[in-house]
Design a protein around this motif. Structure first.
Motif, PDB file in Angstrom:
ATOM      1  N   SER A   1       0.840  -1.195   0.000  1.00 32.51           N
ATOM      2  CA  SER A   1       0.000   0.000   0.000  1.00 32.51           C
ATOM      3  C   SER A   1       0.875   1.245   0.000  1.00 32.51           C
ATOM      4  CB  SER A   1      -0.919   0.006   1.223  1.00 32.51           C
ATOM      5  OG  SER A   1      -0.162   0.005   2.399  1.00 32.51           O
ATOM      6  N   THR A   2       0.361   2.312  -0.598  1.00 32.86           N
ATOM      7  CA  THR A   2       1.098   3.563  -0.696  1.00 32.86           C
ATOM      8  C   THR A   2       0.095   4.709  -0.709  1.00 32.86           C
ATOM      9  OG1 THR A   2       2.749   4.775  -1.971  1.00 32.86           O
ATOM     10  CG2 THR A   2       1.172   3.484  -3.219  1.00 32.86           C
ATOM     11  N   ARG A   3       0.601   5.908  -0.782  1.00 28.25           N
ATOM     12  CA  ARG A   3      -0.286   7.071  -0.843  1.00 28.25           C
ATOM     13  C   ARG A   3      -1.059   7.032  -2.157  1.00 28.25           C
ATOM     14  NH1 ARG A   3       1.769  10.620  -4.457  1.00 28.25           N
ATOM     15  NH2 ARG A   3       3.947  10.355  -4.998  1.00 28.25           N
ATOM     16  N   PRO A   4      -2.204   7.697  -2.246  1.00 26.86           N
ATOM     17  CA  PRO A   4      -2.948   7.694  -3.507  1.00 26.86           C
ATOM     18  C   PRO A   4      -2.148   8.317  -4.647  1.00 26.86           C
ATOM     19  CG  PRO A   4      -4.342   8.451  -1.726  1.00 26.86           C
ATOM     20  CD  PRO A   4      -2.952   8.343  -1.175  1.00 26.86           C
ATOM     21  N   ILE A   5      -1.996   7.585  -5.733  1.00 25.34           N
ATOM     22  CA  ILE A   5      -1.260   8.067  -6.894  1.00 25.34           C
ATOM     23  C   ILE A   5      -2.226   8.622  -7.933  1.00 25.34           C
ATOM     24  CG2 ILE A   5       0.304   7.352  -8.746  1.00 25.34           C
ATOM     25  CD1 ILE A   5       1.387   5.253  -6.769  1.00 25.34           C
ATOM     26  N   SER A   6      -3.386   7.986  -8.078  1.00 25.78           N
ATOM     27  CA  SER A   6      -4.434   8.481  -8.965  1.00 25.78           C
ATOM     28  C   SER A   6      -5.771   8.070  -8.358  1.00 25.78           C
ATOM     29  CB  SER A   6      -4.267   7.928 -10.379  1.00 25.78           C
ATOM     30  OG  SER A   6      -4.533   6.544 -10.388  1.00 25.78           O
ATOM     31  N   LYS A   7      -6.829   8.162  -9.141  1.00 28.00           N
ATOM     32  CA  LYS A   7      -8.168   7.881  -8.617  1.00 28.00           C
ATOM     33  C   LYS A   7      -8.291   6.453  -8.082  1.00 28.00           C
ATOM     34  CE  LYS A   7     -13.031   7.907  -9.944  1.00 28.00           C
ATOM     35  NZ  LYS A   7     -13.987   8.179 -11.029  1.00 28.00           N
ATOM     36  N   ARG A   8      -7.734   5.484  -8.796  1.00 23.82           N
ATOM     37  CA  ARG A   8      -7.860   4.079  -8.390  1.00 23.82           C
ATOM     38  C   ARG A   8      -6.545   3.430  -7.966  1.00 23.82           C
ATOM     39  NH1 ARG A   8     -10.298   0.692 -12.774  1.00 23.82           N
ATOM     40  NH2 ARG A   8     -10.190  -0.865 -11.144  1.00 23.82           N
ATOM     41  N   LYS A   9      -5.415   4.114  -8.092  1.00 25.07           N
ATOM     42  CA  LYS A   9      -4.119   3.516  -7.747  1.00 25.07           C
ATOM     43  C   LYS A   9      -3.718   3.879  -6.327  1.00 25.07           C
ATOM     44  CE  LYS A   9      -0.986   4.581 -10.874  1.00 25.07           C
ATOM     45  NZ  LYS A   9       0.068   4.547 -11.885  1.00 25.07           N
ATOM     46  N   ARG A  10      -3.716   2.866  -5.440  1.00 24.11           N
ATOM     47  CA  ARG A  10      -3.260   3.036  -4.062  1.00 24.11           C
ATOM     48  C   ARG A  10      -2.237   1.972  -3.686  1.00 24.11           C
ATOM     49  NH1 ARG A  10      -6.489   6.770  -5.200  1.00 24.11           N
ATOM     50  NH2 ARG A  10      -8.036   7.600  -3.758  1.00 24.11           N
ATOM     51  N   TRP A  11      -1.712   1.262  -4.674  1.00 24.78           N
ATOM     52  CA  TRP A  11      -0.764   0.179  -4.456  1.00 24.78           C
ATOM     53  C   TRP A  11       0.440   0.368  -5.359  1.00 24.78           C
ATOM     54  CZ3 TRP A  11      -1.784  -3.433  -0.705  1.00 24.78           C
ATOM     55  CH2 TRP A  11      -3.080  -3.424  -0.192  1.00 24.78           C
ATOM     56  N   GLN A  12       1.557  -0.228  -4.955  1.00 21.97           N
ATOM     57  CA  GLN A  12       2.797  -0.140  -5.714  1.00 21.97           C
ATOM     58  C   GLN A  12       3.444  -1.515  -5.745  1.00 21.97           C
ATOM     59  OE1 GLN A  12       5.428   2.771  -4.122  1.00 21.97           O
ATOM     60  NE2 GLN A  12       6.925   2.560  -5.748  1.00 21.97           N
ATOM     61  N   VAL A  13       3.969  -1.908  -6.893  1.00 18.38           N
ATOM     62  CA  VAL A  13       4.649  -3.201  -7.019  1.00 18.38           C
ATOM     63  C   VAL A  13       5.999  -3.091  -6.328  1.00 18.38           C
ATOM     64  CG1 VAL A  13       5.625  -4.875  -8.616  1.00 18.38           C
ATOM     65  CG2 VAL A  13       3.479  -3.745  -9.175  1.00 18.38           C
ATOM     66  N   SER A  14       6.218  -3.973  -5.337  1.00 21.55           N
ATOM     67  CA  SER A  14       7.474  -3.900  -4.593  1.00 21.55           C
ATOM     68  C   SER A  14       8.450  -5.006  -4.981  1.00 21.55           C
ATOM     69  CB  SER A  14       7.200  -3.957  -3.089  1.00 21.55           C
ATOM     70  OG  SER A  14       6.510  -5.145  -2.757  1.00 21.55           O
ATOM     71  N   ASP A  15       7.958  -6.197  -5.279  1.00 19.93           N
ATOM     72  CA  ASP A  15       8.843  -7.323  -5.623  1.00 19.93           C
ATOM     73  C   ASP A  15       8.252  -8.133  -6.774  1.00 19.93           C
ATOM     74  OD1 ASP A  15      10.829  -6.902  -3.703  1.00 19.93           O
ATOM     75  OD2 ASP A  15       9.664  -7.968  -2.172  1.00 19.93           O
ATOM     76  N   LEU A  16       9.136  -8.697  -7.561  1.00 16.35           N
ATOM     77  CA  LEU A  16       8.752  -9.666  -8.574  1.00 16.35           C
ATOM     78  C   LEU A  16       9.082 -11.044  -7.999  1.00 16.35           C
ATOM     79  CD1 LEU A  16       7.777 -10.169 -11.490  1.00 16.35           C
ATOM     80  CD2 LEU A  16      10.160 -10.058 -12.187  1.00 16.35           C
ATOM     81  N   ILE A  17       8.062 -11.808  -7.646  1.00 14.70           N
ATOM     82  CA  ILE A  17       8.270 -13.087  -6.969  1.00 14.70           C
ATOM     83  C   ILE A  17       8.566 -14.206  -7.967  1.00 14.70           C
ATOM     84  CG2 ILE A  17       7.165 -14.838  -5.523  1.00 14.70           C
ATOM     85  CD1 ILE A  17       5.713 -12.555  -4.123  1.00 14.70           C
ATOM     86  N   LYS A  18       7.764 -14.274  -9.036  1.00 22.00           N
ATOM     87  CA  LYS A  18       7.942 -15.350 -10.010  1.00 22.00           C
ATOM     88  C   LYS A  18       7.588 -14.833 -11.393  1.00 22.00           C
ATOM     89  CE  LYS A  18       6.213 -19.988 -10.954  1.00 22.00           C
ATOM     90  NZ  LYS A  18       5.212 -20.990 -10.567  1.00 22.00           N
ATOM     91  N   GLU A  19       8.468 -15.106 -12.356  1.00 23.29           N
ATOM     92  CA  GLU A  19       8.219 -14.678 -13.725  1.00 23.29           C
ATOM     93  C   GLU A  19       7.343 -15.708 -14.437  1.00 23.29           C
ATOM     94  OE1 GLU A  19      11.320 -13.289 -16.203  1.00 23.29           O
ATOM     95  OE2 GLU A  19      12.484 -12.490 -14.540  1.00 23.29           O
ATOM     96  N   ALA A  20       6.571 -15.214 -15.402  1.00 27.10           N
ATOM     97  CA  ALA A  20       5.697 -16.090 -16.187  1.00 27.10           C
ATOM     98  C   ALA A  20       6.536 -16.947 -17.125  1.00 27.10           C
ATOM     99  CB  ALA A  20       4.712 -15.259 -16.995  1.00 27.10           C
ATOM    100  N   VAL A  21       6.055 -18.133 -17.372  1.00 27.45           N
ATOM    101  CA  VAL A  21       6.730 -19.061 -18.282  1.00 27.45           C
ATOM    102  C   VAL A  21       6.325 -18.692 -19.693  1.00 27.45           C
ATOM    103  CG1 VAL A  21       7.017 -21.455 -18.964  1.00 27.45           C
ATOM    104  CG2 VAL A  21       6.732 -20.865 -16.550  1.00 27.45           C
ATOM    105  N   LYS A  22       7.316 -18.448 -20.536  1.00 29.97           N
ATOM    106  CA  LYS A  22       7.056 -18.086 -21.925  1.00 29.97           C
ATOM    107  C   LYS A  22       6.992 -19.364 -22.761  1.00 29.97           C
ATOM    108  CE  LYS A  22       8.679 -15.117 -25.619  1.00 29.97           C
ATOM    109  NZ  LYS A  22       9.734 -14.228 -26.078  1.00 29.97           N
ATOM    110  N   ILE A  23       5.883 -19.551 -23.460  1.00 34.54           N
ATOM    111  CA  ILE A  23       5.681 -20.755 -24.277  1.00 34.54           C
ATOM    112  C   ILE A  23       5.874 -20.370 -25.742  1.00 34.54           C
ATOM    113  CG2 ILE A  23       4.061 -22.527 -24.975  1.00 34.54           C
ATOM    114  CD1 ILE A  23       2.737 -22.200 -22.234  1.00 34.54           C
ATOM    115  N   GLY A  24       6.717 -21.113 -26.408  1.00 29.56           N
ATOM    116  CA  GLY A  24       6.892 -20.908 -27.841  1.00 29.56           C
ATOM    117  C   GLY A  24       8.098 -20.150 -28.203  1.00 29.56           C
TER     118      GLY A  24
END
Length: 88
Positions: A65-88
């Motif tokens: 959670s963070t301070r309001p950034i816009s009308k609907r944004k009140r969260w911020q990405v802090s960590d990348l836990i797992k990357e998506a598996v790219k197929i193909g």
């Protein structure tokens, strides 16, 4: 006066990364059904600000959670836990 409250954090999956500096994160939680007690999935989508990190669809991220950034944004990405598996 300094605020020493701990920031709330959630873990979810990125479902959309088409906006500029914003991702949509779906957080899934399981609750017991009030009558039948079977585990039922409930989800909620959050708009999260993404600054220096780069997240794409399917990645599992931690948002805080963070301070309001816009009308609907009140969260911020802090960590990348797992990357998506790219197929193909």
């Amino acid at each position: 006066m300094t605020d020493y409250r701990k920031k709330q954090s959630l873990i979810g999956k990125v479902v959309s990364s088409k906006m500029h500096k914003t991702v949509t994160v779906r957080v899934v939680r399981e609750i017991p059904h009030p009558v039948y007690k079977k585990r039922v999935k409930r989800y909620k989508n959050y708009l999260a600000h993404i600054g220096k990190l780069s997240a794409k669809d399917g990645d599992v991220v931690k948002i805080t959670s963070t301070r309001p950034i816009s009308k609907r944004k009140r969260w911020q990405v802090s960590d990348l836990i797992k990357e998506a598996v790219k197929i193909g």
